[in-house]
Structures are given as C-alpha cells and as structure tokens.
Design an enzyme around this catalytic site. Sequence first.
Site, PDB file in Angstrom:
ATOM      1  N   CYS A 127       0.813  -1.226   0.000  1.00 53.37           N
ATOM      2  CA  CYS A 127       0.000   0.000   0.000  1.00 53.37           C
ATOM      3  C   CYS A 127       0.844   1.272   0.000  1.00 53.37           C
ATOM      4  CB  CYS A 127      -0.948  -0.012   1.184  1.00 53.37           C
ATOM      5  SG  CYS A 127      -2.012  -1.479   1.232  1.00 53.37           S
ATOM      6  N   HIS A 251      -3.070   6.604   2.440  1.00 50.09           N
ATOM      7  CA  HIS A 251      -3.568   5.360   1.846  1.00 50.09           C
ATOM      8  C   HIS A 251      -5.007   5.142   2.311  1.00 50.09           C
ATOM      9  CE1 HIS A 251      -4.306   1.234   0.999  1.00 50.09           C
ATOM     10  NE2 HIS A 251      -4.081   0.810   2.228  1.00 50.09           N
ATOM     11  N   ASN A 281     -10.497  -0.734  -0.601  1.00 50.43           N
ATOM     12  CA  ASN A 281      -9.049  -0.657  -0.449  1.00 50.43           C
ATOM     13  C   ASN A 281      -8.412  -1.248  -1.702  1.00 50.43           C
ATOM     14  OD1 ASN A 281      -6.341  -1.093   0.156  1.00 50.43           O
ATOM     15  ND2 ASN A 281      -6.729  -1.759   2.252  1.00 50.43           N
TER      16      ASN A 281
END
EC number: 2.3.1.180
Length: 329
Positions: A127, A251, A281
């Site tokens: 990420c 993120h 996500n």
Amino acid sequence: MMTIAHPTENSAFASSARITAIGSYVPEQVITNAEIEQLVDTDNEWIIRRTGIIERHKAASDQFTSHLAIAAVKDLFDRFPATSAEDVDAILVATTTPDMPFPSVASQVQQAIGALNCLAADVSAACAGFVTALQMANGLIMTGVYRKIIVIGAETLTKITDYTDRSTCILFGDGAGAVLVEAAASGAFLSSVATTDGSGGMQVYCNDDHKIVQNGREVYKWALSTVPDGVRKLVQSAGLQLGDLDWFVPHSANLRMIEAICERLDIAPEKALESVVRNGNTSAATIPLALDAAYKANKLQPEQLVALYGFGSGLTQSGLLLRWTLSSN
C-alpha cells in the site's frame, strides 16, 4: 505496542520533479455491500460503520493488473494529449498483484503504449508502493538521464481475496491510477520519508493459497501509533507545519482509520482525500485514485501543498510532500 525506526529524512534532495498529467481506471463491475451480505455474515450498516465502504470494483475474469494499468495510462494520454509515449523514459508500476511473476506489468504497459527505449520495472511495496515509486521517479530524474516517467499504482486484489473471510472480503477492490512525473527547473517535490519494520510484515500477507491474510486489529494499532509521527516528520523536514497543508492524501485502507489519523494530527477530515468509499481498499492504487477524483472535482489547484502518505504490508511507510502543479480541468 509495535514501534518502528524513525523515517529516513531525505529533504535534502533537490526539488527537480513535478506531476504534469494524471489518469485513472476502475473496472465496470461493482460489488455492493448487499452482494457481500450474500457471501458472509455481515450487513451494509456494519460495513459502513466499520470501514466507510459502500462499494468496490472487480476486474473481469479475463482482466488483469496490466489491463487496468494500461487503461489508466491511456486515460492520461486522452486527457493530456500533449503527452507522447515516445517521450517517456521510464515506467514504474507499483503493484502486489502482477499478472504473473514475470514479465513485469511495466513491460506490458511499455509494449501497449509504444514507449521506445524505456526503462520498465515493477515496485512491490504494497500500500506504500505508489509513493515509493514516486520517490524512485524523483531519484531517476535527479540523475539527469531521465526526463519523463510514468508512475502507476494498479491492483486486482479481488483475485486474491478470500470471500469466506468476513474480516477481509468487505475491504478490497480493483483499480489503477497513473501520473506523469517530469523534470522541471523548479521542482514540486519538497521532501520525503520512508521506513520499514519487517518484524511486523506477517500482519498482512498472501498465503500459500494466494489469498490475503490480515490481522486487522494489529495493523490498525500500528498505523495509528506510527503514521502520525511519519506525517509530522514529512512536513517538518520541509520547514513547514501541518497547518500549511491544503490536502492530506493517506492510503485509503479504511475511512475510519483515515478519520482517526486526521484526529491525531489535528487535520480537518475534509482536508483528507480518499478513494475508499466507492472503490474499497485498492492498495497501491488508492492514492492516485484519490488524487484523480479530487482533480476531476476541481479540488486540487496549482501551488497547493499536498502530503501523500502510503502505509501497509511490510510493514512499510512512504511519504512525499509536494506542490500541486496541474491546473484544473
């Protein structure tokens, strides 16, 4: 509580790069919370309360990370026609879900767009990958050899999601975002930080069945105990204060996590740009997707101060402070 080494401060590097174009792509198929309800013991209200996610996108069975990355770059070229593939010196793709171990996704993007004499490489930093790739692009530009670099964050996480695991299957989606980073006489990249604590790397990993396994509680604790300090160091190393920020782009792992980080930093939640609500996500793609959504909405304006901060499996963090240089649509 898990601790990590202080981020390495790289604020001394010359400001030599700026973002000059942007593009994005998400697959057509949407997975709603109602559909997730049919798979595991959960419900729409619980998912929204815990994560803020309303829906996420899913790649088709014959659609892989390279396809999403190529589509994002083509969107960039369509919207910024002055950009030419022939002028691209390097392509960096941040991903943890490549089509295959090799060849790289970046090489497939190179072939698809016709970029000749071009460095192409994938970056695996989960990420934090997109911001890490931006840092690498800046370093390449500083050599004086590279002038135009395409940086992409692209993932097809639904292909490695365990849809029997109620703690993770609600989270992940697919998507891609791309930016063009160019050399400039007066650069916009102001400072960077990066750190990794491999002792916690197995809190998020891909198992032998090629499925995501995550200890969400521990990752949440780690992020809230370390990310705020990293963001402070990022801004302070450029001689600035958190109050100077126009936008904070963390993120997009979880909307509630973003809100908690903002609270610890005393940053107004409305200053945080996210992509998680409508995309879930998407790991390395969350930050470029959030940037492009804000750009399309005319939120991002030239000279605004923007802090990008990626964090995730590794456990790794990467931050980049920049002045936005793209004019509104």
